[in-house]
Design an enzyme around this catalytic site. Sequence first.
Site, short mmCIF file in Angstrom:
data_model
loop_
_atom_site.label_atom_id
_atom_site.label_comp_id
_atom_site.label_asym_id
_atom_site.label_seq_id
_atom_site.Cartn_x
_atom_site.Cartn_y
_atom_site.Cartn_z
N ALA A 160 9.27 7.20 6.55
CA ALA A 160 9.17 8.67 6.67
C ALA A 160 8.40 9.22 5.49
CB ALA A 160 10.57 9.28 6.75
N GLU A 171 13.57 5.29 8.12
CA GLU A 171 13.24 5.31 6.69
C GLU A 171 14.27 4.50 5.91
OE1 GLU A 171 10.88 6.46 4.43
OE2 GLU A 171 12.28 5.75 2.89
N ASP A 177 -7.47 4.83 -5.61
CA ASP A 177 -6.26 4.15 -5.13
C ASP A 177 -6.03 2.80 -5.79
OD1 ASP A 177 -5.94 6.27 -3.41
OD2 ASP A 177 -5.86 5.07 -1.57
N ALA A 221 -7.12 11.50 -2.14
CA ALA A 221 -8.58 11.56 -2.17
C ALA A 221 -9.08 12.41 -3.34
CB ALA A 221 -9.08 12.12 -0.84
N HIS A 240 -2.68 42.66 0.84
CA HIS A 240 -1.62 42.84 1.84
C HIS A 240 -2.24 43.04 3.22
CE1 HIS A 240 2.16 44.04 3.59
NE2 HIS A 240 1.54 45.09 4.13
P1 FAD Z 1 -10.98 4.18 -0.29
O1 FAD Z 1 -11.15 5.47 0.40
O2 FAD Z 1 -9.96 3.23 0.21
O3 FAD Z 1 -12.42 3.48 -0.29
C1 FAD Z 1 -12.63 2.21 -0.78
C2 FAD Z 1 -13.92 1.67 -0.19
O4 FAD Z 1 -14.29 0.48 -0.89
C3 FAD Z 1 -13.82 1.26 1.28
O5 FAD Z 1 -14.93 1.72 1.99
C4 FAD Z 1 -13.76 -0.25 1.23
O6 FAD Z 1 -14.27 -0.85 2.42
C5 FAD Z 1 -14.68 -0.51 0.05
N1 FAD Z 1 -14.49 -1.81 -0.61
C6 FAD Z 1 -13.33 -2.41 -0.99
N2 FAD Z 1 -13.59 -3.57 -1.62
C7 FAD Z 1 -14.94 -3.71 -1.64
C8 FAD Z 1 -15.83 -4.68 -2.17
N3 FAD Z 1 -15.38 -5.74 -2.85
N4 FAD Z 1 -17.16 -4.51 -1.98
C9 FAD Z 1 -17.65 -3.44 -1.32
N5 FAD Z 1 -16.85 -2.47 -0.82
C10 FAD Z 1 -15.52 -2.60 -0.99
N6 FAD Z 1 -5.45 11.71 0.80
C11 FAD Z 1 -5.54 13.03 0.60
O7 FAD Z 1 -5.80 13.46 -0.53
N7 FAD Z 1 -5.39 13.93 1.63
C12 FAD Z 1 -5.12 13.52 2.88
O8 FAD Z 1 -4.99 14.35 3.78
C13 FAD Z 1 -4.98 12.13 3.13
N8 FAD Z 1 -4.71 11.69 4.37
C14 FAD Z 1 -4.62 10.34 4.59
C15 FAD Z 1 -4.31 9.91 5.87
C16 FAD Z 1 -4.19 8.56 6.13
C17 FAD Z 1 -3.86 8.10 7.52
C18 FAD Z 1 -4.43 7.63 5.08
C19 FAD Z 1 -4.36 6.14 5.35
C20 FAD Z 1 -4.73 8.04 3.80
C21 FAD Z 1 -4.82 9.41 3.55
N9 FAD Z 1 -5.09 9.90 2.27
C22 FAD Z 1 -5.17 11.24 2.04
C23 FAD Z 1 -5.31 8.99 1.13
C24 FAD Z 1 -6.81 8.82 0.87
O9 FAD Z 1 -7.42 8.32 2.05
C25 FAD Z 1 -7.03 7.86 -0.29
O10 FAD Z 1 -6.31 8.31 -1.42
C26 FAD Z 1 -8.51 7.78 -0.63
O11 FAD Z 1 -9.27 7.35 0.47
C27 FAD Z 1 -8.74 6.83 -1.81
O12 FAD Z 1 -10.08 6.83 -2.12
P2 FAD Z 1 -10.78 5.60 -2.86
O13 FAD Z 1 -12.20 5.99 -3.02
O14 FAD Z 1 -9.99 5.24 -4.05
O15 FAD Z 1 -10.65 4.38 -1.84
P1 NAI Z 2 4.36 6.73 1.54
O1 NAI Z 2 4.56 6.06 0.25
O2 NAI Z 2 4.06 8.18 1.58
O3 NAI Z 2 5.65 6.51 2.45
C1 NAI Z 2 6.12 5.25 2.80
C2 NAI Z 2 7.57 5.40 3.19
O4 NAI Z 2 7.99 4.17 3.77
C3 NAI Z 2 8.48 5.68 2.00
O5 NAI Z 2 9.32 6.76 2.29
C4 NAI Z 2 9.24 4.37 1.83
O6 NAI Z 2 10.54 4.56 1.31
C5 NAI Z 2 9.28 3.86 3.26
N1 NAI Z 2 9.47 2.41 3.38
C6 NAI Z 2 8.98 1.43 2.59
N2 NAI Z 2 9.37 0.22 3.04
C7 NAI Z 2 10.12 0.45 4.14
C8 NAI Z 2 10.80 -0.40 5.06
N3 NAI Z 2 10.77 -1.73 4.93
N4 NAI Z 2 11.49 0.17 6.07
C9 NAI Z 2 11.52 1.51 6.23
N5 NAI Z 2 10.90 2.37 5.38
C10 NAI Z 2 10.20 1.84 4.36
O7 NAI Z 2 3.23 5.86 2.29
P2 NAI Z 2 2.40 6.12 3.60
O8 NAI Z 2 3.01 7.17 4.46
O9 NAI Z 2 2.14 4.78 4.16
O10 NAI Z 2 1.05 6.71 3.04
C11 NAI Z 2 0.34 6.00 2.04
C12 NAI Z 2 -0.27 6.94 1.07
O11 NAI Z 2 -1.43 7.53 1.64
C13 NAI Z 2 0.60 8.11 0.66
O12 NAI Z 2 1.50 7.79 -0.35
C14 NAI Z 2 -0.41 9.08 0.18
O13 NAI Z 2 -0.75 8.76 -1.14
C15 NAI Z 2 -1.59 8.82 1.09
N6 NAI Z 2 -1.60 9.82 2.16
C16 NAI Z 2 -1.77 11.13 1.81
C17 NAI Z 2 -1.77 12.11 2.76
C18 NAI Z 2 -1.91 13.52 2.34
O14 NAI Z 2 -2.30 13.76 1.21
N7 NAI Z 2 -1.61 14.49 3.19
C19 NAI Z 2 -1.62 11.80 4.19
C20 NAI Z 2 -1.40 10.39 4.43
C21 NAI Z 2 -1.43 9.45 3.45
#
Ligand code: FAD
Ligand code: NAI
Length: 476
Positions: free
Chosen positions: A191, A213, A323, A331, A455
């Site tokens: 969750a 969760e 990350d 992001a 407002h």
């Molecule tokens: P990434 O975006 O993971 O990019 C890394 C890149 O490096 C990738 O293209 C990968 O293929 C490439 N790479 C890796 N290793 C190599 C290599 N050796 N050589 C060449 N290329 C390589 N964050 C928010 O702030 N707001 C949101 O709304 C949000 N929503 C999300 C929803 C979902 C479903 C998920 C999964 C994540 C979400 N996030 C959100 C988190 C966000 O996507 C990440 O924090 C962000 O993308 C991290 O950016 P980054 O540049 O560090 O890495």
């Molecule tokens: P998360 O860390 O937000 O949540 C994972 C959840 O899974 C936690 O509550 C944890 O306690 C639970 N969990 C872990 N192991 C478990 C198990 N074995 N069984 C049941 N529950 C378990 O991670 P999530 O949702 O995968 O997202 C990854 C990251 O991507 C986020 O932490 C966030 O940094 C980023 N993200 C950001 C978004 C945004 O900014 N709106 C949207 C989506 C992702």
Amino acid sequence: MAQQFDVAVIGAGPGGYTAAIRSAQLGFKTVCIDDWKNAKGKPSLGGTCLNVGCIPSKALLESSENYERVIDKFPEHGIRAKDVSMDVATMLARKDKIVDTFTDGIALLFKKNKVASMHGRGSFVSAGEHYRIQVQDGERVDEIEAAHVIIATGSVARQLPGAEADGERILDNVGALALSEIPKRLGVVGAGVIGLEMGSVWRRLGSEVTILEALPAFLPAADEQIAKEAFRVFNGPLDLKIYTGVKIGEVSRGKKSVAVSYTDRDGNTRNVDFDKLIVAIGRMPNTTGLNAQAVGLRIDERGFIEVDEHNHTNLPNVYAIGDVVRGPMLAHKSSEEGVAVAETIAGEVSHVNMDTIPWVIYTSPEIAWVGKTEQQLKAEGIAYRAGQFPFIASGRARALGETAGFMKMLAHAETDRILGVHVIGPYASELIAEAVVAMEFGASAEDIARIVHAHPTLSEAMHEAALGVHKRTLNI
Ligand code: FAD
Ligand code: NAI
């Protein structure tokens, strides 16, 4: 001879592509190496965020919210719609188009800023005065040399042992964003942010959603009062069934369903069948294929590249951001680190304030916060005052028909400096920006209380919460 660059960025997610653009703007000869391929097998810049994260998830959240509005909210406006139906293929095509526009847009930004773009996996070959990096794309292998390296390789979904994503029955974020049919029974493990956002999308479209969760507490990183309100709304009006404190047992995939056995918080064993199961239990730093050992790059026991407060690794002129290093996996955190590192390389003083990074969860109502939670302030023994304002008393929220939730401000009891702002309610994602600016400028609650807010706007809730810190709200 290998091509020479001042800066090589590995990874073109929000961290990497931003670092590359800023480096080029500062006059460095820059290359950005990325290995992402989209579902059509085409190189696609933008990393997790643009391809399978922030952008596609928000596109689906918007589509599903519109669908729900037509059915649940339009009638009270007197709008009657007949034969409303959901065409999932069109929704997915819209999402894909948005993604393609943005990923193609990065290629254009690279051109505009004269960033060289190389597709393939980047890995260290050797260190020296310059770093030698191999770029491999299938059979094709190139080598480049760079004086500075910025690693921005991001993260990958953590897999649940015994329930690894197969793209069919058990899905990670990639599969959860591409379901071609609305599953009748959708299970979600975790969750967290993805579980809540993706659970919301498919619940709004008609799935029966059960979220399991492990932790006993719901959203422990959020302010407890906000988390409590969110739990009430999500389990009640929103109809997500969230069970905390569970232990997942055996997960077995059948041809048409997936069976999950778990122990609930009272120790009872439960068995449930789902049509699809999303596993969203966090993400892991990605250093696969980087060949870190070739240059002695230090990685900690959790897999994160070790960095100092300026994102410097243990190697001279090698930085890591986003990350793949400590801190929130967001992001905007990644991209700001990218800018800061490029500026550090250029000899400028630059840094990212980790204390004012906003968090947003795009559920309905949205949740957003910046700074300390009330439980953190208590644990740290900091004297504070709290002010609060419910959206039910906001004229704009009433007009929107979005009255759930509240705005809460925490300020130091003596200095009045704002220490944290927490919102659950409409457009919390946009409202939080005012709090971030205020905190960056060291504002007091009184500063916000004295600023004129238009407002009727939702931002008046911030004004009233600030007034509330001094027990002088005007409209509640
Ligand atoms: P990434 O975006 O993971 O990019 C890394 C890149 O490096 C990738 O293209 C990968 O293929 C490439 N790479 C890796 N290793 C190599 C290599 N050796 N050589 C060449 N290329 C390589 N964050 C928010 O702030 N707001 C949101 O709304 C949000 N929503 C999300 C929803 C979902 C479903 C998920 C999964 C994540 C979400 N996030 C959100 C988190 C966000 O996507 C990440 O924090 C962000 O993308 C991290 O950016 P980054 O540049 O560090 O890495
Ligand atoms: P998360 O860390 O937000 O949540 C994972 C959840 O899974 C936690 O509550 C944890 O306690 C639970 N969990 C872990 N192991 C478990 C198990 N074995 N069984 C049941 N529950 C378990 O991670 P999530 O949702 O995968 O997202 C990854 C990251 O991507 C986020 O932490 C966030 O940094 C980023 N993200 C950001 C978004 C945004 O900014 N709106 C949207 C989506 C992702």
